[in-house]
Write a protein that holds these residues in place. Structure first.
Motif, PDB file in Angstrom:
ATOM      1  N   VAL A   1      10.064   7.012   2.149  1.00 52.78           N
ATOM      2  CA  VAL A   1      11.002   6.963   0.836  1.00 52.78           C
ATOM      3  C   VAL A   1      11.017   8.739   0.409  1.00 52.78           C
ATOM      4  O   VAL A   1      10.178   9.365   0.796  1.00 52.78           O
ATOM      5  CB  VAL A   1      10.465   6.479  -0.406  1.00 52.78           C
ATOM      6  N   ASP A   2      11.856   8.907  -0.293  1.00 54.63           N
ATOM      7  CA  ASP A   2      12.166  10.374  -0.533  1.00 54.63           C
ATOM      8  C   ASP A   2      11.097  10.937  -1.348  1.00 54.63           C
ATOM      9  O   ASP A   2      10.365  11.875  -1.378  1.00 54.63           O
ATOM     10  CB  ASP A   2      13.631  10.851  -1.235  1.00 54.63           C
ATOM     11  N   HIS A   3      10.486   9.923  -2.450  1.00 59.34           N
ATOM     12  CA  HIS A   3       9.427  10.195  -3.379  1.00 59.34           C
ATOM     13  C   HIS A   3       8.718   9.054  -3.684  1.00 59.34           C
ATOM     14  O   HIS A   3       9.226   7.972  -3.926  1.00 59.34           O
ATOM     15  CB  HIS A   3       9.751  10.773  -4.626  1.00 59.34           C
ATOM     16  N   ILE A   4       7.214   9.055  -3.482  1.00 57.38           N
ATOM     17  CA  ILE A   4       6.350   8.049  -3.801  1.00 57.38           C
ATOM     18  C   ILE A   4       6.681   7.363  -5.153  1.00 57.38           C
ATOM     19  O   ILE A   4       6.700   6.264  -5.623  1.00 57.38           O
ATOM     20  CB  ILE A   4       5.045   8.293  -3.706  1.00 57.38           C
ATOM     21  N   LYS A   5       6.926   8.161  -6.068  1.00 60.92           N
ATOM     22  CA  LYS A   5       7.268   7.733  -7.575  1.00 60.92           C
ATOM     23  C   LYS A   5       8.185   6.837  -7.791  1.00 60.92           C
ATOM     24  O   LYS A   5       8.398   5.967  -8.482  1.00 60.92           O
ATOM     25  CB  LYS A   5       7.509   8.863  -8.455  1.00 60.92           C
ATOM     26  N   ASP A   6       9.502   7.226  -6.678  1.00 64.07           N
ATOM     27  CA  ASP A   6      10.582   6.280  -6.839  1.00 64.07           C
ATOM     28  C   ASP A   6      10.169   4.821  -6.314  1.00 64.07           C
ATOM     29  O   ASP A   6      10.711   3.927  -6.813  1.00 64.07           O
ATOM     30  CB  ASP A   6      11.928   6.761  -5.899  1.00 64.07           C
ATOM     31  N   ALA A   7       9.395   4.860  -5.066  1.00 67.13           N
ATOM     32  CA  ALA A   7       8.767   3.395  -4.799  1.00 67.13           C
ATOM     33  C   ALA A   7       7.959   2.753  -5.769  1.00 67.13           C
ATOM     34  O   ALA A   7       7.891   1.518  -5.932  1.00 67.13           O
ATOM     35  CB  ALA A   7       7.812   3.695  -3.782  1.00 67.13           C
ATOM     36  N   VAL A   8       7.169   3.888  -6.743  1.00 64.60           N
ATOM     37  CA  VAL A   8       6.479   3.031  -7.793  1.00 64.60           C
ATOM     38  C   VAL A   8       7.283   2.453  -8.722  1.00 64.60           C
ATOM     39  O   VAL A   8       7.226   0.966  -9.217  1.00 64.60           O
ATOM     40  CB  VAL A   8       5.787   4.151  -8.696  1.00 64.60           C
TER      41      VAL A   8
ATOM     42  N   LEU B   1       0.759  -1.182   0.021  1.00 62.50           N
ATOM     43  CA  LEU B   1      -0.148   0.115  -0.069  1.00 62.50           C
ATOM     44  C   LEU B   1       0.980   1.206   0.107  1.00 62.50           C
ATOM     45  O   LEU B   1       1.778   1.472   0.773  1.00 62.50           O
ATOM     46  CB  LEU B   1      -0.904  -0.089   1.471  1.00 62.50           C
ATOM     47  N   LEU B   2       0.691   2.141  -0.854  1.00 65.48           N
ATOM     48  CA  LEU B   2       1.295   3.377  -1.331  1.00 65.48           C
ATOM     49  C   LEU B   2       0.434   4.453  -0.786  1.00 65.48           C
ATOM     50  O   LEU B   2      -0.675   4.590  -1.433  1.00 65.48           O
ATOM     51  CB  LEU B   2       2.189   3.717  -2.430  1.00 65.48           C
ATOM     52  N   LEU B   3       0.673   5.251   0.061  1.00 65.27           N
ATOM     53  CA  LEU B   3       0.032   6.631   0.321  1.00 65.27           C
ATOM     54  C   LEU B   3       0.825   7.855  -0.176  1.00 65.27           C
ATOM     55  O   LEU B   3       1.776   8.240   0.280  1.00 65.27           O
ATOM     56  CB  LEU B   3      -0.069   6.434   1.952  1.00 65.27           C
ATOM     57  N   ASP B   4       0.210   8.571  -0.857  1.00 64.49           N
ATOM     58  CA  ASP B   4       0.866   9.715  -1.426  1.00 64.49           C
ATOM     59  C   ASP B   4       0.459  10.923  -0.777  1.00 64.49           C
ATOM     60  O   ASP B   4      -0.710  11.662  -1.213  1.00 64.49           O
ATOM     61  CB  ASP B   4       0.343   9.894  -3.054  1.00 64.49           C
ATOM     62  N   GLN B   5       1.184  11.340   0.236  1.00 63.97           N
ATOM     63  CA  GLN B   5       1.069  12.518   1.239  1.00 63.97           C
ATOM     64  C   GLN B   5      -0.366  12.663   1.792  1.00 63.97           C
ATOM     65  O   GLN B   5      -0.915  13.592   1.877  1.00 63.97           O
ATOM     66  CB  GLN B   5       1.386  13.729   0.216  1.00 63.97           C
TER      67      GLN B   5
ATOM     68  N   ILE C   1       3.903   2.206   2.273  1.00 65.69           N
ATOM     69  CA  ILE C   1       5.271   3.046   2.196  1.00 65.69           C
ATOM     70  C   ILE C   1       4.345   4.647   1.946  1.00 65.69           C
ATOM     71  O   ILE C   1       3.488   4.901   1.330  1.00 65.69           O
ATOM     72  CB  ILE C   1       5.507   2.910   0.657  1.00 65.69           C
ATOM     73  N   ILE C   2       5.357   5.569   2.579  1.00 67.57           N
ATOM     74  CA  ILE C   2       4.745   6.927   2.760  1.00 67.57           C
ATOM     75  C   ILE C   2       6.274   7.719   2.512  1.00 67.57           C
ATOM     76  O   ILE C   2       7.176   7.061   2.222  1.00 67.57           O
ATOM     77  CB  ILE C   2       4.437   7.126   4.208  1.00 67.57           C
ATOM     78  N   GLN C   3       5.646   9.070   2.111  1.00 66.55           N
ATOM     79  CA  GLN C   3       6.852   9.938   1.667  1.00 66.55           C
ATOM     80  C   GLN C   3       7.370  10.443   2.790  1.00 66.55           C
ATOM     81  O   GLN C   3       6.690  11.060   3.733  1.00 66.55           O
ATOM     82  CB  GLN C   3       6.431  11.014   0.483  1.00 66.55           C
TER      83      GLN C   3
END
Length: 244
Positions: free
Chosen positions: A155-162, A99-103, A126-128
């Motif tokens: 992570v520094d940026h959610i896009k990097d996690a993607v 699960l990724l949470l974008d801000q 995963i959060i930013q």
């Protein structure tokens, strides 16, 4: 000075960061100057810590001590390394669900999502580092303690996690109304990661451009959106339904 969830005072926060304490967020007084304060600002920036510039009244509410224009919140948990967690889960033989949470910024929504994630067998959240809701007392309470059971990565940026998920063979699905595809038409039987957006803005458009699939929930009433924690629950339980 320090208590279980907070540090205040410029030098105390500098020492905490340098000693490796897990700092969740730093509140800095607007307009404050000085060499020591500038040193703290530089260290916060270098460490990519979540920070907010606030009026002195906000700091006075956060602590009754001599804060000197700076208060830091300590995370009650240790964060996982994303790469190590993904490798661990994929090598375990189970079908990953992340699960990724974008801000996401509301601590109660965050806590409710963590609770649902634990109940649905999510392998990691995963959060930013910047812009994400902190893990504080309200988060812990709303999660009913699940925050201590579900691995959480920063992570520094959610896009990097993607990109890392995709390189690891994990399909990334965005929960967004900006699509014609229904949640119920998406397959979650393969390794999957679901992205939920922030309460006001939703998922960043730059992230929507790189995901593998987009899905929305059917809304049959007049209200045009669901609370993000409710929507997240619907997505996670559809994944559970398909995998049973």
């Amino acid at each position: 000075m320090e208590n279980q969830t907070q540090i205040f005072g410029i030098r105390a926060i500098i020492e905490a960061i340098n000693s490796g304490k897990t700092i969740d967020k730093v509140f800095l007084q607007k307009g404050l100057k000085g060499d020591l304060f500038s040193e703290l600002e530089s260290l916060v920036n270098k460490s990519s810590l979540n920070r907010s510039y606030v009026p002195i009244e906000k700091l006075n509410k956060l602590t009754k001590g001599n804060h000197q224009g700076a208060v830091a919140q300590i995370s009650p948990i240790a964060f996982y390394n994303l790469e190590e967690l993904v490798i661990q889960v994929t090598e375990s033989g189970k079908t990953p669900l992340f699960l990724l949470l974008d801000q996401l910024s509301d601590v109660r929504n965050f806590g409710a999502i963590i609770r649902t994630a634990e109940c649905t067998g999510v392998d990691g959240i995963i959060i930013q580092k910047k812009g994400a809701a902190p893990i504080n007392g309200d988060t812990i309470k709303t999660s009913a303690g699940a925050v201590f059971k579900v691995p959480i990565c920063k992570v520094d940026h959610i896009k990097d996690a993607v990109f890392y998920m995709q390189a690891s063979g994990i399909k990334v699905i965005a929960a967004t109304e900006k699509t014609n595809d229904s949640l119920f038409d998406i397959s979650f039987t393969e390794p999957s990661a679901i992205i939920m957006g922030s309460e006001g803005r939703g998922i960043n458009p730059s992230i929507l451009k790189v995901v593998d699939a987009k899905a929305k929930l059917p809304l049959l009433g007049d209200i045009e959106s669901l609370n993000v924690s409710v929507a997240c629950g619907a997505f996670l339980y559809e994944a559970v339904r398909q995998r049973r």
